[in-house]
Design a protein around this motif. Structure first.
Motif, PDB file in Angstrom:
ATOM      1  N   SER A 491       0.813  -1.218   0.000  1.00 49.51           N
ATOM      2  CA  SER A 491       0.000   0.000   0.000  1.00 49.51           C
ATOM      3  C   SER A 491       0.846   1.267   0.000  1.00 49.51           C
ATOM      4  O   SER A 491       0.310   2.367  -0.210  1.00 49.51           O
ATOM      5  CB  SER A 491      -0.933   0.011   1.215  1.00 49.51           C
ATOM      6  N   ILE A 492       2.152   1.126   0.235  1.00 51.28           N
ATOM      7  CA  ILE A 492       3.057   2.283   0.175  1.00 51.28           C
ATOM      8  C   ILE A 492       2.869   3.049  -1.127  1.00 51.28           C
ATOM      9  O   ILE A 492       2.897   4.286  -1.159  1.00 51.28           O
ATOM     10  CB  ILE A 492       4.521   1.823   0.309  1.00 51.28           C
ATOM     11  N   ILE A 493       2.695   2.312  -2.213  1.00 54.78           N
ATOM     12  CA  ILE A 493       2.565   2.942  -3.528  1.00 54.78           C
ATOM     13  C   ILE A 493       1.365   3.877  -3.541  1.00 54.78           C
ATOM     14  O   ILE A 493       1.453   5.032  -3.985  1.00 54.78           O
ATOM     15  CB  ILE A 493       2.465   1.857  -4.611  1.00 54.78           C
ATOM     16  N   ALA A 494       0.231   3.411  -3.033  1.00 57.91           N
ATOM     17  CA  ALA A 494      -0.976   4.241  -2.987  1.00 57.91           C
ATOM     18  C   ALA A 494      -0.826   5.392  -2.007  1.00 57.91           C
ATOM     19  O   ALA A 494      -1.230   6.528  -2.298  1.00 57.91           O
ATOM     20  CB  ALA A 494      -2.179   3.384  -2.622  1.00 57.91           C
ATOM     21  N   TYR A 495      -0.256   5.113  -0.821  1.00 56.28           N
ATOM     22  CA  TYR A 495      -0.086   6.163   0.175  1.00 56.28           C
ATOM     23  C   TYR A 495       0.766   7.310  -0.376  1.00 56.28           C
ATOM     24  O   TYR A 495       0.448   8.483  -0.206  1.00 56.28           O
ATOM     25  CB  TYR A 495       0.598   5.615   1.432  1.00 56.28           C
ATOM     26  N   THR A 496       1.887   6.949  -1.015  1.00 59.88           N
ATOM     27  CA  THR A 496       2.811   7.971  -1.499  1.00 59.88           C
ATOM     28  C   THR A 496       2.241   8.717  -2.694  1.00 59.88           C
ATOM     29  O   THR A 496       2.371   9.950  -2.793  1.00 59.88           O
ATOM     30  CB  THR A 496       4.165   7.322  -1.857  1.00 59.88           C
ATOM     31  N   ALA A 497       1.613   7.997  -3.619  1.00 61.80           N
ATOM     32  CA  ALA A 497       1.004   8.660  -4.781  1.00 61.80           C
ATOM     33  C   ALA A 497      -0.089   9.632  -4.335  1.00 61.80           C
ATOM     34  O   ALA A 497      -0.244  10.720  -4.914  1.00 61.80           O
ATOM     35  CB  ALA A 497       0.450   7.622  -5.743  1.00 61.80           C
ATOM     36  N   LYS A 498      -0.839   9.263  -3.294  1.00 62.66           N
ATOM     37  CA  LYS A 498      -1.870  10.168  -2.766  1.00 62.66           C
ATOM     38  C   LYS A 498      -1.268  11.501  -2.359  1.00 62.66           C
ATOM     39  O   LYS A 498      -1.825  12.572  -2.659  1.00 62.66           O
ATOM     40  CB  LYS A 498      -2.539   9.516  -1.561  1.00 62.66           C
ATOM     41  N   THR A 499      -0.117  11.455  -1.677  1.00 67.43           N
ATOM     42  CA  THR A 499       0.486  12.719  -1.228  1.00 67.43           C
ATOM     43  C   THR A 499       0.937  13.563  -2.413  1.00 67.43           C
ATOM     44  O   THR A 499       0.847  14.794  -2.373  1.00 67.43           O
ATOM     45  CB  THR A 499       1.682  12.473  -0.290  1.00 67.43           C
ATOM     46  N   MET A 500       1.413  12.919  -3.472  1.00 67.72           N
ATOM     47  CA  MET A 500       1.857  13.688  -4.630  1.00 67.72           C
ATOM     48  C   MET A 500       0.694  14.376  -5.328  1.00 67.72           C
ATOM     49  O   MET A 500       0.794  15.534  -5.735  1.00 67.72           O
ATOM     50  CB  MET A 500       2.636  12.785  -5.589  1.00 67.72           C
ATOM     51  N   VAL A 501      -0.426  13.688  -5.473  1.00 67.77           N
ATOM     52  CA  VAL A 501      -1.610  14.316  -6.065  1.00 67.77           C
ATOM     53  C   VAL A 501      -2.065  15.484  -5.191  1.00 67.77           C
ATOM     54  O   VAL A 501      -2.369  16.577  -5.689  1.00 67.77           O
ATOM     55  CB  VAL A 501      -2.742  13.285  -6.231  1.00 67.77           C
ATOM     56  N   ALA A 502      -2.112  15.275  -3.885  1.00 68.01           N
ATOM     57  CA  ALA A 502      -2.565  16.317  -2.969  1.00 68.01           C
ATOM     58  C   ALA A 502      -1.666  17.548  -3.020  1.00 68.01           C
ATOM     59  O   ALA A 502      -2.152  18.689  -2.989  1.00 68.01           O
ATOM     60  CB  ALA A 502      -2.626  15.769  -1.543  1.00 68.01           C
ATOM     61  N   GLN A 549     -14.112  -1.447   0.042  1.00 66.09           N
ATOM     62  CA  GLN A 549     -13.935  -2.081   1.343  1.00 66.09           C
ATOM     63  C   GLN A 549     -13.635  -0.965   2.341  1.00 66.09           C
ATOM     64  O   GLN A 549     -12.613  -0.279   2.224  1.00 66.09           O
ATOM     65  CB  GLN A 549     -12.781  -3.085   1.305  1.00 66.09           C
ATOM     66  N   ARG A 550     -14.519  -0.790   3.289  1.00 65.92           N
ATOM     67  CA  ARG A 550     -14.380   0.322   4.230  1.00 65.92           C
ATOM     68  C   ARG A 550     -13.387  -0.053   5.332  1.00 65.92           C
ATOM     69  O   ARG A 550     -13.664  -0.915   6.161  1.00 65.92           O
ATOM     70  CB  ARG A 550     -15.736   0.706   4.803  1.00 65.92           C
ATOM     71  N   SER A 551     -12.254   0.606   5.301  1.00 66.78           N
ATOM     72  CA  SER A 551     -11.191   0.342   6.262  1.00 66.78           C
ATOM     73  C   SER A 551     -11.388   1.198   7.502  1.00 66.78           C
ATOM     74  O   SER A 551     -11.812   2.352   7.424  1.00 66.78           O
ATOM     75  CB  SER A 551      -9.831   0.652   5.619  1.00 66.78           C
ATOM     76  N   GLN A 552     -11.054   0.622   8.658  1.00 65.25           N
ATOM     77  CA  GLN A 552     -11.124   1.370   9.917  1.00 65.25           C
ATOM     78  C   GLN A 552      -9.830   2.118  10.207  1.00 65.25           C
ATOM     79  O   GLN A 552      -9.752   2.857  11.183  1.00 65.25           O
ATOM     80  CB  GLN A 552     -11.439   0.411  11.066  1.00 65.25           C
ATOM     81  N   GLY A 553      -8.831   1.946   9.369  1.00 64.34           N
ATOM     82  CA  GLY A 553      -7.552   2.628   9.570  1.00 64.34           C
ATOM     83  C   GLY A 553      -6.475   1.957   8.750  1.00 64.34           C
ATOM     84  O   GLY A 553      -6.580   0.788   8.407  1.00 64.34           O
ATOM     85  N   GLU A 554      -5.459   2.711   8.415  1.00 67.69           N
ATOM     86  CA  GLU A 554      -4.369   2.202   7.601  1.00 67.69           C
ATOM     87  C   GLU A 554      -3.043   2.334   8.338  1.00 67.69           C
ATOM     88  O   GLU A 554      -2.909   3.101   9.296  1.00 67.69           O
ATOM     89  CB  GLU A 554      -4.309   2.948   6.264  1.00 67.69           C
ATOM     90  N   ALA A 555      -2.041   1.600   7.867  1.00 64.22           N
ATOM     91  CA  ALA A 555      -0.735   1.563   8.531  1.00 64.22           C
ATOM     92  C   ALA A 555       0.254   2.518   7.887  1.00 64.22           C
ATOM     93  O   ALA A 555       1.455   2.294   7.923  1.00 64.22           O
ATOM     94  CB  ALA A 555      -0.177   0.141   8.489  1.00 64.22           C
ATOM     95  N   SER A 556      -0.243   3.587   7.291  1.00 65.68           N
ATOM     96  CA  SER A 556       0.673   4.551   6.675  1.00 65.68           C
ATOM     97  C   SER A 556       1.457   5.298   7.745  1.00 65.68           C
ATOM     98  O   SER A 556       1.046   5.377   8.912  1.00 65.68           O
ATOM     99  CB  SER A 556      -0.106   5.541   5.804  1.00 65.68           C
ATOM    100  N   GLY A 557       2.581   5.862   7.329  1.00 70.47           N
ATOM    101  CA  GLY A 557       3.412   6.691   8.204  1.00 70.47           C
ATOM    102  C   GLY A 557       4.097   7.730   7.342  1.00 70.47           C
ATOM    103  O   GLY A 557       5.325   7.781   7.263  1.00 70.47           O
ATOM    104  N   ILE A 558       3.283   8.546   6.687  1.00 72.42           N
ATOM    105  CA  ILE A 558       3.765   9.530   5.708  1.00 72.42           C
ATOM    106  C   ILE A 558       4.510  10.646   6.429  1.00 72.42           C
ATOM    107  O   ILE A 558       4.009  11.203   7.419  1.00 72.42           O
ATOM    108  CB  ILE A 558       2.569  10.106   4.931  1.00 72.42           C
ATOM    109  N   HIS A 559       5.705  10.994   5.933  1.00 76.70           N
ATOM    110  CA  HIS A 559       6.464  12.104   6.510  1.00 76.70           C
ATOM    111  C   HIS A 559       7.016  12.959   5.379  1.00 76.70           C
ATOM    112  O   HIS A 559       7.778  12.473   4.544  1.00 76.70           O
ATOM    113  CB  HIS A 559       7.567  11.586   7.436  1.00 76.70           C
TER     114      HIS A 559
END
Length: 596
Positions: A491-502, A549-559
């Motif tokens: 999921s790192i790929i999705a987490y990091t790409a999200k920050t770039m779009v934002a 799929q509704r997640s209750q939380g993710e294990a991201s650690g974006i910095h």
């Protein structure tokens, strides 16, 4: 007690009193008496964003003394390995991206673990030739590769360090000797691991994490020392080769040879380990140049493929709305499909990176994305130069840690570091958690159609990673703009790409980007943090036809660190972990940091 006061365990006074070719490391400078550079550092010109304030503090004090981002990275990593052992450590591996302000180049340092020479395609098969259950693969000696983070940091330090190598380890040694306060996240990770009954199977891990009765894990707020870790750091601070030759290497090997499922690591495997230095993988996106990791990481090519697909749309018009997230989801599905088929260690398999990022190829793939419909099925494409490859069968484990650093010289480090799953292989040696990185290989070597899997196990090979440490430059001039990255398994790929779009399309601040809901679209379903996305958007995506799929939380650690055009800095720290993004001014403004 505040989170900050609960996390930091010693007083500041006590804490700080103390090109595309693989290249072998130069002979390492272990002179610990070399004078420090005399330099006055503007406290607002440097920043560290990492998953624990104690690691951030250690890195900032190194920068304050005139150290570089690489010097600070060593300090941050050595502290994280102590206070966040469930995620990373010197018994694991890492990818480090370095922006050199002097020539505006970006270099990748590859410290990925390697499989022993005794490994083969049956590594994770049982006696009958069937796949081992994933948990048995993790909790075994088979899962540990030769750790690469320390050798990689030594190479980067030889290239870009300014302070003596030994300086960066002092804060972690002090914390290990005097004790650190167990944080809520570490205690929670221990409680979850305890339910599986694996971490206390090995004596060293049991004695450390369950020090009372061997059954009750360390608790939030408890103080813990780690004398073996301090001794290991002292040895490494004198010469990094201490991890690869002698008693420390033998202790790691012995731990992997224990039952059940002993591994095949040898002293020869350790002695032969070599980190890799190569040019970063870079591609253009609008007015920016995105630079990330090369194989064996798939993070660089996959995140850049997502952005390359989205370059065919005006994402600015869809700021954090249904259409924007729909496009992001569909682009992610396409990028993951190619990644799953084609990426592995490119010393062993042909990886068609140029084809995967070819603008014409991505335009053809992007044409599949319709604003009013969901793709029924997503399959890998055939990028230019690609050979037929089997679909990967790698399990997922959301461990890892990420940090970003900007130094007073303008240099930048973006580093993602890991022991793979939570508490790695569930085994310890020499005071450190051992990685289970080899479970990042596909557990089978051929797919159902009989095609060889690119990420299959081979002796001496590095398992494919999803780590995506990223540095973004302004395309005109090549000046540093953003450093980002995240932990979180594939999921790192999705987490990091999200920050770039934002950051690049939706004009958000780094903190707003980190706070956004994580949206992971790999395959036919989409996982979304429902507590971070408004119900109207979620429902609209479901009505469109997305299998949510509704997640209750993710294990991201974006910095994240961003340097604005006027030179001011903005940081972002993922609220899902315990990190901060601080300048020296921020650190010096803290009070009541150190409970006794």
């Amino acid at each position: 007690m505040t989170l900050k006061s609960a996390l930091l365990s010693v007083s500041l006074t006590a804490l700080f009193s103390m090109g595309l070719t693989a290249c072998a490391p130069a002979p390492h400078d272990v002179d610990t008496t070399a004078p420090k550079e005399s330099r006055v550092v503007n406290p607002d010109s440097v920043m560290v964003a990492a998953a624990d304030p104690r690691a951030v503090s250690a890195g900032l004090r190194v920068l304050e003394e005139g150290g570089t981002a690489v010097d600070a990275a060593i300090a941050v990593q050595s502290v994280l390995g102590l206070v966040e052992p469930q995620s990373s450590g010197i018994g694991g591996g890492a990818f480090l991206m370095f922006y050199n302000a002097a020539d505006k180049s970006v270099t990748m340092y590859d410290g990925r673990e390697t499989a022993p020479m005794a490994a083969d395609e049956g590594l994770f098969l049982d006696a009958d030739g069937n796949r081992l259950p994933y948990v048995q693969g993790i909790a075994s000696g088979k899962s540990t590769g030769v750790p690469g983070a320390v050798a990689m940091l030594a190479m980067a330090h030889d290239d870009h360090g300014r302070l003596p190598w030994a300086r960066a380890f002092k804060d972690a040694i002090t914390l290990a000797d005097e004790g650190f306060i167990v944080s809520p996240r570490m205690a929670g990770s221990l409680a979850r691991s305890t339910r599986y009954g694996l971490l206390n199977d090995q004596k060293a891990a049991r004695d450390y994490f369950y020090p009372g009765d061997g059954e009750t894990p360390l608790q939030d707020g408890e103080r813990r020392t780690n004398a073996p870790y301090a001794a290991t750091l002292r040895a490494i601070s004198a010469d990094y080769r201490a991890l690869y030759e002698g008693d420390i290497a033998r202790a790691i090997i012995a731990a992997t040879r224990d039952e059940p499922r002993p591994g095949g690591l040898t002293e020869a495997d350790f002695a032969a380990y070599t980190p890799v230095r190569r040019a970063a993988l870079c591609s253009d996106y609008r007015a920016y140049r995105i630079c990330g990791a090369q194989p064996p990481s798939s993070g660089g090519v996959a995140t850049q493929a997502v952005m390359g697909l989205l370059s065919n749309f005006d994402m600015r018009e869809s700021r954090d709305d249904v259409q924007g997230w729909h496009r992001f989801i569909e682009a992610s599905r396409l990028a993951y499909a190619d990644r799953d088929h084609y990426v592995g260690d490119d010393r062993f398999v042909q990886v068609p990176i140029a084809g995967m990022l070819n603008t014409n190829y991505l335009a053809l793939r992007a044409a599949k994305i319709q604003d009013d419909a969901v793709m029924a099925k997503v399959e890998a494409g055939r990028p230019p130069g690609a050979e037929q490859a089997g679909k990967d069968a790698t399990p997922d484990s959301p461990g890892t840690s990420h940090f970003s650093i900007l130094d007073s010289y303008g240099n930048v480090v973006s580093m993602t570091t890991t022991v793979e799953g939570g508490f790695g292989s569930q085994r310890m040696a020499a005071g450190m958690i051992l990685n289970n990185q080899l479970t990042d290989f596909s557990f089978v070597s051929v797919d159902e159609q009989g095609r060889k899997v690119a990420n299959r196990v081979q002796p001496g090979k590095r398992p494919r990673s999803s780590m995506a440490p990223t540095i973004i430059l302004n395309k005109d001039g090549g000046d540093f703009y953003i450093a980002t990255g995240s932990p979180g398994g594939n999921s790192i790929i999705a987490y990091t790409a999200k920050t770039m779009v934002a950051l690049l399309d939706w004009d958000m601040t780094p903190q707003e980007a980190a706070n956004l809901p994580n949206v992971i679209a790999r395959g036919e379903s989409v996982r979304i943090e429902e507590n971070r996305m408004d119900e109207a958007t979620l429902s609209a995506l479901e009505i469109m036809g997305h299998d949510i799929q509704r997640s209750q939380g993710e294990a991201s650690g974006i910095h994240i660190i961003r340097k604005n055009a006027d030179g001011t800095l903005q940081g972002g720290a993922d609220p899902r972990r315990e990190g901060v993004a601080w300048t020296l001014s921020d650190l010096d403004a803290q009070t009541d940091l150190n409970p006794k």
